[in-house]
Write an enzyme that holds these catalytic residues in place. Structure first.
Site, PDB file in Angstrom:
ATOM      1  N   ASP A 101      -3.589   7.847  -0.918  1.00  0.00           N
ATOM      2  CA  ASP A 101      -3.901   6.860   0.114  1.00  0.00           C
ATOM      3  C   ASP A 101      -5.320   6.336  -0.080  1.00  0.00           C
ATOM      4  O   ASP A 101      -5.564   5.122  -0.100  1.00  0.00           O
ATOM      5  CB  ASP A 101      -3.738   7.503   1.490  1.00  0.00           C
ATOM      6  CG  ASP A 101      -4.160   6.609   2.640  1.00  0.00           C
ATOM      7  OD1 ASP A 101      -3.969   5.378   2.566  1.00  0.00           O
ATOM      8  OD2 ASP A 101      -4.669   7.152   3.645  1.00  0.00           O
ATOM      9  N   HIS A 161       3.632   7.338   4.904  1.00  0.00           N
ATOM     10  CA  HIS A 161       2.422   7.930   5.488  1.00  0.00           C
ATOM     11  C   HIS A 161       1.751   7.094   6.576  1.00  0.00           C
ATOM     12  O   HIS A 161       1.061   7.647   7.430  1.00  0.00           O
ATOM     13  CB  HIS A 161       1.408   8.308   4.395  1.00  0.00           C
ATOM     14  CG  HIS A 161       0.605   7.169   3.886  1.00  0.00           C
ATOM     15  ND1 HIS A 161       1.061   6.326   2.889  1.00  0.00           N
ATOM     16  CD2 HIS A 161      -0.614   6.716   4.238  1.00  0.00           C
ATOM     17  CE1 HIS A 161       0.141   5.417   2.647  1.00  0.00           C
ATOM     18  NE2 HIS A 161      -0.893   5.625   3.453  1.00  0.00           N
ATOM     19  N   GLU A 208       1.243   5.929  12.173  1.00  0.00           N
ATOM     20  CA  GLU A 208      -0.112   5.461  12.494  1.00  0.00           C
ATOM     21  C   GLU A 208      -0.148   3.972  12.820  1.00  0.00           C
ATOM     22  O   GLU A 208      -0.904   3.552  13.702  1.00  0.00           O
ATOM     23  CB  GLU A 208      -1.023   5.753  11.297  1.00  0.00           C
ATOM     24  CG  GLU A 208      -2.483   5.585  11.555  1.00  0.00           C
ATOM     25  CD  GLU A 208      -3.321   6.039  10.370  1.00  0.00           C
ATOM     26  OE1 GLU A 208      -4.157   5.231   9.935  1.00  0.00           O
ATOM     27  OE2 GLU A 208      -3.141   7.169   9.894  1.00  0.00           O
ATOM     28  N   ASP A 209       0.668   3.167  12.147  1.00  0.00           N
ATOM     29  CA  ASP A 209       0.540   1.709  12.244  1.00  0.00           C
ATOM     30  C   ASP A 209       1.741   0.978  12.842  1.00  0.00           C
ATOM     31  O   ASP A 209       1.770  -0.259  12.826  1.00  0.00           O
ATOM     32  CB  ASP A 209       0.262   1.127  10.850  1.00  0.00           C
ATOM     33  CG  ASP A 209      -1.090   1.552  10.306  1.00  0.00           C
ATOM     34  OD1 ASP A 209      -1.965   1.934  11.096  1.00  0.00           O
ATOM     35  OD2 ASP A 209      -1.264   1.515   9.071  1.00  0.00           O
ATOM     36  N   HIS A 255       0.824  -1.221   0.000  1.00  0.00           N
ATOM     37  CA  HIS A 255       0.000   0.000   0.000  1.00  0.00           C
ATOM     38  C   HIS A 255       0.862   1.277   0.000  1.00  0.00           C
ATOM     39  O   HIS A 255       0.692   2.112  -0.892  1.00  0.00           O
ATOM     40  CB  HIS A 255      -0.977  -0.025   1.174  1.00  0.00           C
ATOM     41  CG  HIS A 255      -1.662   1.261   1.435  1.00  0.00           C
ATOM     42  ND1 HIS A 255      -2.593   1.814   0.562  1.00  0.00           N
ATOM     43  CD2 HIS A 255      -1.551   2.136   2.458  1.00  0.00           C
ATOM     44  CE1 HIS A 255      -3.024   2.962   1.061  1.00  0.00           C
ATOM     45  NE2 HIS A 255      -2.406   3.171   2.204  1.00  0.00           N
TER      46      HIS A 255
END
Length: 181
Positions: free
Chosen positions: A118, A56, A60-61, A32
């Site tokens: 995204d 990106h 966040e992950d 991704h």
């Protein structure tokens, strides 16, 4: 010789996302962010935008921080990654999505392009998986909520900029394909 920033971002993101998988298909998560970065590069975005596109989802992950991104890639890349990140995953879904929609309205073009790519990548995956598994297996949330979210993000992305940019045109087209009325 110093390593190219984009190549280093690929290395960094690959290590950060090691072992993570996409939601429906058994595909490594790194596919991704690579897709996002490639879309940005093909549209002629500068090195910092492409780098941030690849990175990106890192904050966040994974356990990496915005400070890590700034130390490794600079403030501009960190700012783009910040704009493209959901900051508090403990909040309810609707609150996180409303924050994204409002935040991206005022963001710089580079951030808007990253967010658009995204969402394009997510929607492309959704469309492929809907064809393979059916909508009920792919769109876990209410399809109307998903449509609201993705179309609202699109509206925020084009606010104050040229909506005829190829990335925004592509976003509009994938919205039409996924959320047929």
């Amino acid at each position: 010789m110093e390593q190219d920033k984009i190549e280093y971002a690929i290395y960094y993101a690959t290590k950060a996302h090691k072992g993570q998988k996409r939601k429906v298909e058994d595909i490594d998560m790194i596919f991704h962010p690579f897709t996002v970065g490639m879309m940005l590069q093909r549209c002629g975005c500068d090195e910092d935008v492409v780098t941030a596109g690849i990175l990106h989802d890192v904050v966040e992950d994974t356990n990496h921080t915005f400070e890590d991104i700034e130390r490794e890639f600079g403030k501009t890349v960190k700012d783009y990654v910040y704009d493209a990140s959901e900051l508090d995953k403990s909040l309810p879904w609707i609150d996180r999505k409303k924050h994204t929609i409002e935040h991206i309205k005022k963001a710089p073009l580079g951030s808007k392009l990253i967010v658009a790519c995204d969402k394009i990548s997510n929607l492309q995956d959704a469309l492929a998986n809907i064809k393979k598994y059916g909508e009920d297996k792919v769109i876990a949330r209410n399809p109307e909520e998903q449509k609201w979210y993705y179309t609202s993000v699109y509206s925020s992305c084009i606010e104050g900029v040229d909506k005829n940019h190829p990335i925004f045109e592509r976003y509009c087209k994938i919205l039409e394909n996924v959320f047929k009325d």
